[in-house]
Design a protein around this motif. Sequence first.
Motif, PDB file in Angstrom:
ATOM      1  N   UNK A 103       0.819  -1.200   0.000  1.00  0.00           N
ATOM      2  CA  UNK A 103       0.000   0.000   0.000  1.00  0.00           C
ATOM      3  C   UNK A 103       0.857   1.255   0.000  1.00  0.00           C
ATOM      4  N   UNK A 104       0.309   2.305  -0.543  1.00  0.00           N
ATOM      5  CA  UNK A 104       0.886   3.640  -0.455  1.00  0.00           C
ATOM      6  C   UNK A 104      -0.237   4.527   0.075  1.00  0.00           C
ATOM      7  N   UNK A 105       0.037   5.252   1.133  1.00  0.00           N
ATOM      8  CA  UNK A 105      -0.991   6.095   1.737  1.00  0.00           C
ATOM      9  C   UNK A 105      -0.562   7.553   1.688  1.00  0.00           C
ATOM     10  N   UNK A 106      -1.515   8.407   1.367  1.00  0.00           N
ATOM     11  CA  UNK A 106      -1.240   9.844   1.331  1.00  0.00           C
ATOM     12  C   UNK A 106      -1.134  10.384   2.761  1.00  0.00           C
ATOM     13  N   UNK A 107      -0.188  11.294   2.966  1.00  0.00           N
ATOM     14  CA  UNK A 107       0.005  11.966   4.254  1.00  0.00           C
ATOM     15  C   UNK A 107      -0.567  13.372   4.134  1.00  0.00           C
ATOM     16  N   UNK A 108      -1.594  13.681   4.923  1.00  0.00           N
ATOM     17  CA  UNK A 108      -2.234  14.986   4.895  1.00  0.00           C
ATOM     18  C   UNK A 108      -1.777  15.791   6.100  1.00  0.00           C
ATOM     19  N   UNK A 109      -1.077  16.901   5.896  1.00  0.00           N
ATOM     20  CA  UNK A 109      -0.724  17.770   7.022  1.00  0.00           C
ATOM     21  C   UNK A 109      -1.959  18.538   7.482  1.00  0.00           C
ATOM     22  N   UNK A 110      -2.130  18.615   8.801  1.00  0.00           N
ATOM     23  CA  UNK A 110      -3.288  19.310   9.363  1.00  0.00           C
ATOM     24  C   UNK A 110      -2.854  20.198  10.521  1.00  0.00           C
ATOM     25  N   UNK A 111      -3.549  21.316  10.706  1.00  0.00           N
ATOM     26  CA  UNK A 111      -3.258  22.232  11.809  1.00  0.00           C
ATOM     27  C   UNK A 111      -3.968  21.823  13.092  1.00  0.00           C
ATOM     28  N   UNK A 112      -5.108  21.174  12.951  1.00  0.00           N
ATOM     29  CA  UNK A 112      -5.950  20.822  14.092  1.00  0.00           C
ATOM     30  C   UNK A 112      -6.412  19.381  13.912  1.00  0.00           C
ATOM     31  N   UNK A 113      -5.831  18.454  14.679  1.00  0.00           N
ATOM     32  CA  UNK A 113      -6.107  17.031  14.512  1.00  0.00           C
ATOM     33  C   UNK A 113      -7.569  16.698  14.810  1.00  0.00           C
ATOM     34  N   UNK A 114      -8.158  17.309  15.840  1.00  0.00           N
ATOM     35  CA  UNK A 114      -9.561  17.019  16.165  1.00  0.00           C
ATOM     36  C   UNK A 114     -10.488  17.443  15.038  1.00  0.00           C
ATOM     37  N   UNK A 165      -1.530  23.014  -5.078  1.00  0.00           N
ATOM     38  CA  UNK A 165      -1.720  21.924  -6.039  1.00  0.00           C
ATOM     39  C   UNK A 165      -2.372  20.750  -5.307  1.00  0.00           C
ATOM     40  N   UNK A 166      -2.851  19.782  -6.081  1.00  0.00           N
ATOM     41  CA  UNK A 166      -3.501  18.612  -5.497  1.00  0.00           C
ATOM     42  C   UNK A 166      -2.463  17.760  -4.774  1.00  0.00           C
ATOM     43  N   UNK A 167      -2.780  17.345  -3.545  1.00  0.00           N
ATOM     44  CA  UNK A 167      -1.852  16.494  -2.797  1.00  0.00           C
ATOM     45  C   UNK A 167      -2.257  15.031  -2.836  1.00  0.00           C
ATOM     46  N   UNK A 168      -3.471  14.748  -3.299  1.00  0.00           N
ATOM     47  CA  UNK A 168      -3.933  13.368  -3.362  1.00  0.00           C
ATOM     48  C   UNK A 168      -5.004  13.238  -4.434  1.00  0.00           C
ATOM     49  N   UNK A 169      -5.164  12.010  -4.918  1.00  0.00           N
ATOM     50  CA  UNK A 169      -6.226  11.687  -5.864  1.00  0.00           C
ATOM     51  C   UNK A 169      -7.012  10.532  -5.288  1.00  0.00           C
TER      52      UNK A 169
END
Length: 125
Positions: free
Chosen positions: A13-24, A71-75
């Motif tokens: 598997x390859x999984x996209x990593x999404x950076x977030x400012x607020x995990x909740x 730009x798009x970070x995931x599809x």
Amino acid sequence: MNDSSPRPIGFGRVAAMFPVKDMERAHAFYAGVLGFTKTFENGQPVGFMILKKDGAEIHLTLQKDHKAAPFNIAHMMVADVDALHELCRSHGLRIVKGLRDKDYGLRAFVFEDPDGNRIDVGQPI
């Protein structure tokens, strides 16, 4: 005899990593709105989380200073792109590129998650 040809490499598997400012907030969106299930979290406070739904897996990483890329970070491929488009609209998410049939055989659109991460969504026509 010395065989110098490279061995085939299998990939998992390859999984996209999404950076977030607020995990909740991110968890509330991906689980509460899109229906993903949290399968792992790490840290106190939580700084990393894995979420899964059907064949999809995403990783959230807490990045307090995150600035969304232009730009798009995931599809994502989905079974009902029209339903996801309506869900995104009904939750006030920014639609970057409107829903339309593309000449490469997908019905697609691009939206921004609550952290501004652009996600390209498609369904085969």
